[in-house]
Design a protein around this motif. Sequence first.
Motif, PDB file in Angstrom:
ATOM      1  N   LEU A 142       0.835  -1.190   0.000  1.00  0.00           N
ATOM      2  CA  LEU A 142       0.000   0.000   0.000  1.00  0.00           C
ATOM      3  C   LEU A 142       0.872   1.243   0.000  1.00  0.00           C
ATOM      4  CD1 LEU A 142      -1.223   0.765   3.546  1.00  0.00           C
ATOM      5  CD2 LEU A 142      -0.143  -1.390   3.107  1.00  0.00           C
ATOM      6  N   ALA A 143       0.267   2.381  -0.303  1.00  0.00           N
ATOM      7  CA  ALA A 143       0.995   3.648  -0.368  1.00  0.00           C
ATOM      8  C   ALA A 143       1.377   4.127   1.029  1.00  0.00           C
ATOM      9  CB  ALA A 143       0.146   4.703  -1.076  1.00  0.00           C
ATOM     10  N   LYS A 144       2.419   4.987   1.075  1.00  0.00           N
ATOM     11  CA  LYS A 144       2.951   5.467   2.356  1.00  0.00           C
ATOM     12  C   LYS A 144       1.946   6.269   3.169  1.00  0.00           C
ATOM     13  CE  LYS A 144       7.767   5.535   1.084  1.00  0.00           C
ATOM     14  NZ  LYS A 144       8.571   6.057   0.013  1.00  0.00           N
ATOM     15  N   ASP A 145       1.003   6.931   2.510  1.00  0.00           N
ATOM     16  CA  ASP A 145       0.066   7.777   3.257  1.00  0.00           C
ATOM     17  C   ASP A 145      -1.355   7.203   3.255  1.00  0.00           C
ATOM     18  OD1 ASP A 145      -0.332   8.149   0.583  1.00  0.00           O
ATOM     19  OD2 ASP A 145      -0.422  10.332   0.662  1.00  0.00           O
ATOM     20  N   SER A 146      -1.499   5.909   2.976  1.00  0.00           N
ATOM     21  CA  SER A 146      -2.840   5.325   2.925  1.00  0.00           C
ATOM     22  C   SER A 146      -3.358   5.000   4.329  1.00  0.00           C
ATOM     23  CB  SER A 146      -2.845   4.075   2.047  1.00  0.00           C
ATOM     24  OG  SER A 146      -1.949   3.128   2.564  1.00  0.00           O
ATOM     25  N   LEU A 147      -4.677   4.989   4.459  1.00  0.00           N
ATOM     26  CA  LEU A 147      -5.360   4.593   5.684  1.00  0.00           C
ATOM     27  C   LEU A 147      -6.383   3.528   5.300  1.00  0.00           C
ATOM     28  CD1 LEU A 147      -6.060   8.076   7.307  1.00  0.00           C
ATOM     29  CD2 LEU A 147      -4.630   6.272   8.272  1.00  0.00           C
ATOM     30  N   LEU A 148      -6.112   2.288   5.712  1.00  0.00           N
ATOM     31  CA  LEU A 148      -6.998   1.183   5.349  1.00  0.00           C
ATOM     32  C   LEU A 148      -7.490   0.456   6.591  1.00  0.00           C
ATOM     33  CD1 LEU A 148      -5.208  -0.750   2.442  1.00  0.00           C
ATOM     34  CD2 LEU A 148      -7.187   0.742   2.269  1.00  0.00           C
ATOM     35  N   GLY A 149      -8.739   0.083   6.557  1.00  0.00           N
ATOM     36  CA  GLY A 149      -9.287  -0.848   7.540  1.00  0.00           C
ATOM     37  C   GLY A 149      -9.516  -2.155   6.810  1.00  0.00           C
TER      38      GLY A 149
ATOM     39  N   PHE B  85     -11.798  -4.370   2.442  1.00  0.00           N
ATOM     40  CA  PHE B  85     -10.751  -3.360   2.622  1.00  0.00           C
ATOM     41  C   PHE B  85     -11.420  -2.001   2.467  1.00  0.00           C
ATOM     42  CE2 PHE B  85      -8.379  -7.052   2.000  1.00  0.00           C
ATOM     43  CZ  PHE B  85      -7.016  -6.842   2.143  1.00  0.00           C
ATOM     44  N   TYR B  86     -11.373  -1.188   3.510  1.00  0.00           N
ATOM     45  CA  TYR B  86     -12.018   0.126   3.477  1.00  0.00           C
ATOM     46  C   TYR B  86     -10.970   1.225   3.334  1.00  0.00           C
ATOM     47  CZ  TYR B  86     -14.943   4.099   4.655  1.00  0.00           C
ATOM     48  OH  TYR B  86     -15.605   5.288   4.606  1.00  0.00           O
ATOM     49  N   ASN B  87     -11.117   2.066   2.320  1.00  0.00           N
ATOM     50  CA  ASN B  87     -10.206   3.200   2.116  1.00  0.00           C
ATOM     51  C   ASN B  87     -10.722   4.387   2.924  1.00  0.00           C
ATOM     52  OD1 ASN B  87      -8.620   5.319   1.284  1.00  0.00           O
ATOM     53  ND2 ASN B  87      -9.033   5.078  -0.898  1.00  0.00           N
ATOM     54  N   ASP B  88     -10.040   4.667   4.039  1.00  0.00           N
ATOM     55  CA  ASP B  88     -10.434   5.768   4.910  1.00  0.00           C
ATOM     56  C   ASP B  88      -9.610   7.022   4.646  1.00  0.00           C
ATOM     57  OD1 ASP B  88     -12.193   6.721   6.832  1.00  0.00           O
ATOM     58  OD2 ASP B  88     -10.829   6.298   8.494  1.00  0.00           O
TER      59      ASP B  88
END
Length: 139
Positions: free
Chosen positions: A49-56, A122-125
């Motif tokens: 995943l990307a360095k600044d991603s927020l995933l649940g 997978f939730y993109n927050d």
Amino acid sequence: MQLFQKGRAIDTGEVEIGAQVMQTIPPGLFWRFQITIHHPMYLKFNISLAKDSLLGIYGRRNIPPTHTQFDFVKLMDGKQLIKQEPKNSEEPQQAPRNLILTSLQETGFIEYMDQGAWHMAFYNDGKKVEQVFVLTTAI
């Protein structure tokens, strides 16, 4: 171009253990897929995943998970994952820095899963579209 509404989901269907899958997830959306477990086992999830991603990342046996109903949840904050840079990097990198692969980092987790149909979500927050790679392997 496909338009997505907040609260809707991208559904990939069945994913085989050992197959790498990739999905681009718009902000505020779930990406869902299913894994069939024939006998209880530990599964390792390798995630890029990307360095600044927020995933649940949610998992639930036999029915799709939600934000409040799940068998397990993993929270992935790309900023918390520190990538070690080599100390002697005087030589400039030859690859262009704008490639998406140079900004991805790898993480993962291991989960015990009983027999059944496991629904993963997978939730993109975050605030921008995220490209996520997932590889599941049996241990």
